[in-house]
Enzyme design. Structure first.
Site, PDB file in Angstrom:
ATOM      1  CE1 TYR A  60     129.121  47.099 -38.643  1.00 34.37           C
ATOM      2  CE2 TYR A  60     129.336  48.973 -40.108  1.00 34.37           C
ATOM      3  CZ  TYR A  60     128.553  48.039 -39.484  1.00 34.37           C
ATOM      4  OH  TYR A  60     127.189  48.038 -39.683  1.00 34.37           O
ATOM      5  CE  LYS A  66     128.244  51.256 -37.548  1.00 32.03           C
ATOM      6  NZ  LYS A  66     127.012  50.766 -38.147  1.00 32.03           N
ATOM      7  CD  GLU A  77     118.708  48.681 -34.787  1.00 29.10           C
ATOM      8  OE1 GLU A  77     119.276  49.769 -34.947  1.00 29.10           O
ATOM      9  OE2 GLU A  77     119.293  47.666 -34.355  1.00 29.10           O
ATOM     10  CG  LEU A  94     124.406  50.760 -33.911  1.00 27.53           C
ATOM     11  CD1 LEU A  94     125.481  49.783 -33.466  1.00 27.53           C
ATOM     12  CD2 LEU A  94     124.709  51.304 -35.291  1.00 27.53           C
TER      13      LEU A  94
END
Ligand code: PDD
Length: 280
Positions: free
Chosen positions: A34, A148, A180, A204
């Site tokens: 996505y 992702k 993260e 990411l």
């Protein structure tokens, strides 16, 4: 309430009329990728970078992109035009399509393409005035966090842990390094240098992260892309999280401990102000 404009497999229709098969591999396996991109005043922000990341995510999971970049762009622009809001969060999802349940890729399926244009959530002013609270959480995700992927179970569990602790985000800890957030990237300020984890398979590659790095360069602030030891979190001068929906937020508490003087810091303020000027 006005309907949310959406797109499903070539057709534009209101979100509440979208239907997909239960045999969609997105539903059965979480077999898809996505993208989420912000729109400010009807302009998709960093569109090229978001589309590049989307194409890369599809490539990494071996799904052929059903559209080229100009077709993706047209799709996004159509949704922007159909929405009555000017600031949007466009969500795009591609799955490996509908097929009898079997782990092996089906020989001939058509990818399922879904997109929707939700109003961009407003960032609470309290987050900007007082900063947000974070927790740390053991990173149990897979080793391809650079993709992702829609399969977000570990991220969801971490985010829920944060919510239950009345925190906004969970910082993922792997091997005693802070990587993260569950849905954001992490920045740390220490002795006037800004640190963020380098782009690798464990995070990411956030588009907002790249944007903030550009802003820091413009501001002449030194930035190092290197691993952040977990213990630095508790002695940091500033901690920030970044994402397309949260922009850049200062954190003033982590694991119930106050960050520095407990107020959003000066480096954050400069970066945030420039962010607001440059995002339009
Ligand atoms: N999440 N890291 C993770 C694990 C993320 O899920 C996200 C974004 C980011 C920040 O990426 P970007 O700056 O490109 O938004 C980092 C989105 C917003 C989401 O899942 O809703």
């Amino acid at each position: 309430m006005a309907s949310i404009p959406a797109f499903l497999n070539g057709e534009y229709l209101p979100l509440d009329e979208c239907r997909v098969s239960v045999l969609d591999r997105g539903f059965i396996y979480g077999d898809g990728v996505y993208e989420l991109l912000p729109v400010y005043k009807n302009n998709a922000f960093y569109l090229t970078q978001h589309l590049e990341r989307l194409q890369r995510s599809m490539g990494e999971i071996k799904v052929d992109s059903p559209y080229d970049n100009s077709e993706w762009q047209a799709l996004i622009n159509n949704l922007i035009q159909q929405s009555e809001h000017d600031d949007l969060a466009i969500y795009i999802q591609i799955t490996r399509g509908v097929a009898p349940r079997d782990h092996v890729f089906p020989s001939a399926t058509q990818a399922t393409v879904f997109a929707m244009a939700n109003p961009l959530p407003i960032i609470p002013s309290e987050y900007l005035e007082n900063g947000v609270e974070l927790i740390t959480s053991n990173d149990i995700r897979w080793q391809r966090c650079d993709i992702k992927a829609i399969s977000l179970l570990a991220n969801i569990l971490a985010k829920q842990e944060a919510a239950e602790a009345s925190a906004v985000e969970a910082i993922m800890i792997r091997d005693d390094y802070a990587l993260e957030g569950s849905a954001s990237n992490l920045f740390l300020v220490r002795d006037e240098v800004v640190y963020t984890h380098p782009k690798d398979n464990l995070i990411l590659p956030g588009i907002t992260r790249d944007f903030v790095l550009e802003l820091l360069e413009e501001l002449g602030i030194e930035c190092k892309q290197q691993r952040i030891p977990k213990e630095w979190l508790y002695s940091a001068d500033e901690l920030w999280i970044t994402s397309s929906s949260k922009e850049v937020l200062a954190a003033t508490k982590i694991d119930q401990k106050i960050v520095a003087d407990g107020k959003p810091g000066e480096v954050w303020r400069k970066t945030y102000n420039l962010y607001q000027q440059r995002k339009m």
